[in-house]
Design an enzyme around this catalytic site. Structure first.
Site, PDB file in Angstrom:
ATOM      1  N   LYS A 184       0.947  -1.424  -0.164  1.00 31.40           N
ATOM      2  CA  LYS A 184       0.047  -0.298  -0.009  1.00 31.40           C
ATOM      3  C   LYS A 184       0.563   1.131   0.026  1.00 31.40           C
ATOM      4  CE  LYS A 184      -2.106   2.879   3.088  1.00 31.40           C
ATOM      5  NZ  LYS A 184      -1.939   4.007   2.030  1.00 31.40           N
ATOM      6  N   GLY A 237       7.069   4.925   8.133  1.00 31.94           N
ATOM      7  CA  GLY A 237       6.348   6.301   8.237  1.00 31.94           C
ATOM      8  C   GLY A 237       6.466   6.625   9.513  1.00 31.94           C
ATOM      9  N   THR A 239       6.135   7.825  13.390  1.00 29.61           N
ATOM     10  CA  THR A 239       6.244   7.208  14.542  1.00 29.61           C
ATOM     11  C   THR A 239       4.933   6.941  15.296  1.00 29.61           C
ATOM     12  OG1 THR A 239       8.515   7.829  15.235  1.00 29.61           O
ATOM     13  CG2 THR A 239       7.040   7.039  17.124  1.00 29.61           C
ATOM     14  N   THR A 241       1.936   7.027  13.585  1.00 30.58           N
ATOM     15  CA  THR A 241       1.231   5.881  12.845  1.00 30.58           C
ATOM     16  C   THR A 241       1.770   4.456  13.109  1.00 30.58           C
ATOM     17  OG1 THR A 241       1.469   7.440  11.097  1.00 30.58           O
ATOM     18  CG2 THR A 241       0.554   5.535  10.542  1.00 30.58           C
ATOM     19  N   GLY A 242       3.043   4.116  13.321  1.00 32.71           N
ATOM     20  CA  GLY A 242       3.618   2.865  13.660  1.00 32.71           C
ATOM     21  C   GLY A 242       3.108   2.531  14.951  1.00 32.71           C
ATOM     22  N   GLU A 259       9.942   1.089  10.430  1.00 29.11           N
ATOM     23  CA  GLU A 259      10.830   2.213  10.169  1.00 29.11           C
ATOM     24  C   GLU A 259      10.127   3.442  10.340  1.00 29.11           C
ATOM     25  OE1 GLU A 259      13.909   1.247   9.837  1.00 29.11           O
ATOM     26  OE2 GLU A 259      13.948  -0.654   8.800  1.00 29.11           O
ATOM     27  N   CYS A 293      13.932  10.488   6.320  1.00 30.65           N
ATOM     28  CA  CYS A 293      13.965  10.079   8.039  1.00 30.65           C
ATOM     29  C   CYS A 293      15.336  10.203   8.504  1.00 30.65           C
ATOM     30  CB  CYS A 293      13.379   8.589   8.043  1.00 30.65           C
ATOM     31  SG  CYS A 293      14.284   7.513   6.957  1.00 30.65           S
ATOM     32  N   GLU A 394      10.556  16.040  14.553  1.00 25.17           N
ATOM     33  CA  GLU A 394      10.920  15.833  13.391  1.00 25.17           C
ATOM     34  C   GLU A 394      10.158  16.669  12.279  1.00 25.17           C
ATOM     35  OE1 GLU A 394       9.472  12.055  11.341  1.00 25.17           O
ATOM     36  OE2 GLU A 394      11.604  11.818  10.586  1.00 25.17           O
TER      37      GLU A 394
HETATM   38  P1  NAD Z   1       2.551   8.281   7.402  1.00 25.36           P
HETATM   39  O1  NAD Z   1       2.824   7.531   8.667  1.00 25.36           O
HETATM   40  O2  NAD Z   1       1.709   9.325   7.463  1.00 25.36           O
HETATM   41  O3  NAD Z   1       2.082   7.314   6.369  1.00 25.36           O
HETATM   42  C1  NAD Z   1       2.846   6.229   5.837  1.00 25.36           C
HETATM   43  C2  NAD Z   1       2.046   5.088   5.487  1.00 25.36           C
HETATM   44  O4  NAD Z   1       1.152   4.801   6.359  1.00 25.36           O
HETATM   45  C3  NAD Z   1       1.034   5.706   4.299  1.00 25.36           C
HETATM   46  O5  NAD Z   1       0.952   4.720   3.195  1.00 25.36           O
HETATM   47  C4  NAD Z   1      -0.116   5.943   5.133  1.00 25.36           C
HETATM   48  O6  NAD Z   1      -1.204   5.919   4.220  1.00 25.36           O
HETATM   49  C5  NAD Z   1      -0.299   4.769   6.000  1.00 25.36           C
HETATM   50  N1  NAD Z   1      -1.224   5.033   7.295  1.00 25.36           N
HETATM   51  C6  NAD Z   1      -1.482   6.259   7.655  1.00 25.36           C
HETATM   52  N2  NAD Z   1      -2.312   6.066   8.753  1.00 25.36           N
HETATM   53  C7  NAD Z   1      -2.345   4.703   8.884  1.00 25.36           C
HETATM   54  C8  NAD Z   1      -3.193   3.889   9.735  1.00 25.36           C
HETATM   55  N3  NAD Z   1      -3.748   4.226  10.779  1.00 25.36           N
HETATM   56  N4  NAD Z   1      -3.086   2.479   9.637  1.00 25.36           N
HETATM   57  C9  NAD Z   1      -2.062   1.869   8.637  1.00 25.36           C
HETATM   58  N5  NAD Z   1      -1.724   2.799   7.875  1.00 25.36           N
HETATM   59  C10 NAD Z   1      -1.728   3.984   7.845  1.00 25.36           C
HETATM   60  O7  NAD Z   1       4.160   8.801   6.973  1.00 25.36           O
HETATM   61  P2  NAD Z   1       4.470   9.739   5.846  1.00 25.36           P
HETATM   62  O8  NAD Z   1       4.027  10.957   6.089  1.00 25.36           O
HETATM   63  O9  NAD Z   1       3.935   9.032   4.623  1.00 25.36           O
HETATM   64  O10 NAD Z   1       6.040   9.480   5.745  1.00 25.36           O
HETATM   65  C11 NAD Z   1       6.661  10.370   6.560  1.00 25.36           C
HETATM   66  C12 NAD Z   1       7.235   9.664   7.872  1.00 25.36           C
HETATM   67  O11 NAD Z   1       7.971   8.526   7.467  1.00 25.36           O
HETATM   68  C13 NAD Z   1       8.389  10.503   8.632  1.00 25.36           C
HETATM   69  O12 NAD Z   1       8.072  10.531  10.002  1.00 25.36           O
HETATM   70  C14 NAD Z   1       9.570   9.697   8.219  1.00 25.36           C
HETATM   71  O13 NAD Z   1      10.720   9.898   9.149  1.00 25.36           O
HETATM   72  C15 NAD Z   1       9.048   8.367   8.027  1.00 25.36           C
HETATM   73  N6  NAD Z   1      10.219   7.466   7.425  1.00 25.36           N
HETATM   74  C16 NAD Z   1      10.875   6.692   8.133  1.00 25.36           C
HETATM   75  C17 NAD Z   1      11.959   5.730   7.434  1.00 25.36           C
HETATM   76  C18 NAD Z   1      12.923   4.897   8.027  1.00 25.36           C
HETATM   77  O14 NAD Z   1      13.285   3.993   7.200  1.00 25.36           O
HETATM   78  N7  NAD Z   1      13.110   5.022   9.248  1.00 25.36           N
HETATM   79  C19 NAD Z   1      12.133   6.040   5.952  1.00 25.36           C
HETATM   80  C20 NAD Z   1      11.178   6.855   5.412  1.00 25.36           C
HETATM   81  C21 NAD Z   1      10.238   7.631   6.017  1.00 25.36           C
END
Ligand code: NAD
Length: 492
Positions: A184, A237, A239, A241-242, A259, A293, A394
């Site tokens: 996704k 994505g 933290t 959301t994680g 990640e 990130c 961040e």
């Molecule tokens: P995000 O958390 O908003 O979204 C990431 C993904 O998760 C998207 O596909 C989104 O649709 C999905 N998502 C959102 N809410 C969800 C939920 N409740 N349940 C399941 N899936 C959901 O992140 P973003 O804004 O797309 O990306 C930026 C973030 O990603 C930054 O915090 C960045 O540091 C992090 N990032 C980390 C790494 C790493 O390897 N550590 C790499 C790239 C980006």
């Protein structure tokens, strides 16, 4: 074709489920915007729980097929991944153009990322027949051995900052190990993921092995994380959301790898090659418009060279070429969206309000040709205290904070004074000091006298609230396999 371009220039995107190009079950769509022009460039299916259900069914069928993907000889799976790598390379210009228009990243960077994704698929093509267990000298008479087996259906949820690359980091090892996948992409950046779904079919992955579902995180993403038919969820994505994904994944105790965010330090000791640091390091935080990130968003500098570093870094920042992402010379394009640009602009105001000194950047570019896009000039703050919000949170934009320190112990303490622990760099000509610092910093990926800490062959991931598990290299195979122990009694 999942991507069908109409005369208006607006593509109609389709999901890839069970080998078919499909719309959302309820027919809903959302618009995909080019952040450099504010124009709609595509519509994509607004998938939700029903579509995720269909994808899980297709992936399960493909996994359970008695002659299917997971039963193939590992070498054959590897050759299919290698074919995908070749197709990505063959279509690299098309994919780079899609990524550039979809995310506002410079075309030169987009090309590099597409080739990077191809190399990742190639690496895991080679890895597929090198996944093996152990024989273990247990105390009972007999033979004890481990088998490495695929988990089954895995959900792969990726962000918008490096869309095709993040997809490859997850698809590569998941497929090499024999799983079937539901990918996704983020709603801001669905284009290359959908094209990848098509290329996977062309490469010879059987229907249902690679499914791509688009839709909002809160519905489609959450449905993947919570689905009882999904055995593992891998997520990149934010933290927060994680944390939600961990909660959702708990219902069937899914394996989870995460990640997440970062607030990485660039530690500069007085004995370092300051000129080289200043020339190379703007790219460690402003590349991808700071939406990385691993961005070195805090420069911790030893006090005797503080002023010189501010001066050199500001000078190098002024030289960064901000411009139209389609222009070959551009080094920094737009942020991914106007909302993201507004968020970063708010942080500039927060920094000024906290009393930090904005040395350069932080406003929209003067060039009227760039007035329609989500641009922001790279910003350098000096006079920052590590307790300020700009140093703690961040920002995910082109903003760096410079913070002085007096001792090695203070440098390490400042580096660690964050809930994150992803990345960072250390600059010193004293290798003992550099290694002591590397051992003291709580982060998963560090570099010395370099900002390069991401390597296809080496483990990547975070300490503390930056994540769980290690992607890339052979470490990633652990994230997508179960280990089965078998004891054989050899008494006659
Ligand atoms: P995000 O958390 O908003 O979204 C990431 C993904 O998760 C998207 O596909 C989104 O649709 C999905 N998502 C959102 N809410 C969800 C939920 N409740 N349940 C399941 N899936 C959901 O992140 P973003 O804004 O797309 O990306 C930026 C973030 O990603 C930054 O915090 C960045 O540091 C992090 N990032 C980390 C790494 C790493 O390897 N550590 C790499 C790239 C980006």
């Amino acid at each position: 074709m999942a991507i069908d371009q109409t005369a208006s220039g607006i593509s109609t995107l389709k999901m890839v489920i069970g080998g078919q190009s499909v719309d959302a079950a309820d027919g809903q769509t959302f618009e995909v915007v080019n952040p450099a022009t504010a124009k709609v460039i595509a519509t994509a299916p607004l998938g939700g729980p029903a579509d995720v259900d269909a994808a899980v069914t297709a992936a399960r069928r493909a996994f359970d097929d008695p002659k299917g993907w997971s039963t193939w000889a590992a070498g054959k799976r590897g050759r299919t991944l290698a074919k995908l790598a070749a197709l990505v390379k063959e279509h690299s210009e098309e994919l780079a153009q899609l990524e550039c228009r979809n995310t506002g990243k410079p075309i030169s960077s987009a090309r590099g990322e597409v080739i990077g994704a191809s190399l990742v698929f190639d690496y895991y093509g080679g890895a597929a027949n090198k996944i093996f267990g152990q024989t273990i000298p247990v105390s009972k008479p007999g033979l004890d051995l481990t088998l490495r087996e695929p988990i089954g259906v895995v959900g792969l949820i990726v962000p918008w900052n490096f869309p095709i690359l993040m997809a490859s980091w997850k698809l590569g090892p998941a497929l090499a190990a024999g799983n079937t996948c539901i990918l996704k992409p983020a709603s801001l950046s669905p284009m290359t993921a959908l094209r990848l779904g098509e290329l996977a079919l062309e490469a010879g992955f059987p229907a249902g092995v690679v499914n791509v579902v688009t839709g909002p995180g809160g519905s489609a993403g959450a449905a993947i994380a919570a689905h009882m038919g999904v055995g593992k969820v891998a997520f990149t994505g934010e933290t927060t959301t994680g944390q939600e994904i961990m909660r959702l994944a708990s219902n069937n105790v899914k394996k989870v790898s995460l990640e997440l965010g970062g607030k990485s330090p660039n530690i500069v000791y007085a004995d370092a090659d300051i000129e080289r640091f200043a020339a190379e390091s703007p790219y460690s935080v402003f590349d991808n418009c700071g939406q990385d990130c691993c961005a070195r968003s805090r420069i911790l500098v030893e006090r005797p060279v503080h002023e010189r570093v501010v001066e050199l870094f500001a000078e190098a920042t002024r030289k960064v070429v901000v411009g139209d992402p389609a222009d070959e010379k551009t080094e920094v394009g737009t942020l991914v969206s106007f909302k993201q640009r507004d968020r970063v602009k708010d942080y500039i105001e927060i920094g000024l309000g906290e009393g930090a000194n904005l040395v350069v950047g932080g406003a929209a570019p003067d060039d009227p040709a760039l007035a329609e896009g989500a641009y922001l000039m790279p910003a350098v703050f000096d006079g920052v205290d590590n307790d300020m919000r700009i140093a703690r949170e961040e920002i995910f934009g082109p903003v760096v904070s410079i913070i002085p320190f007096d001792t090695e112990a203070e440098a390490i303490a400042l580096a660690n004074a964050t809930p994150y622990g992803l990345s960072g760099s250390i600059w010193s000509r004293d290798i003992g000091k550099a290694l002591r610092t590397a051992k003291g910093v709580q982060a998963g990926v560090l570099s010395v006298n370099s900002n390069s800490s991401v390597h296809t062959e080496a483990p990547f991931g975070g300490y503390k609230m930056s994540g769980v598990g290690r992607e890339l290299g052979m470490s990633a195979i652990d994230l997508y396999t179960e280990t089965k122990n078998v004891f054989i009694d050899l008494r006659s």
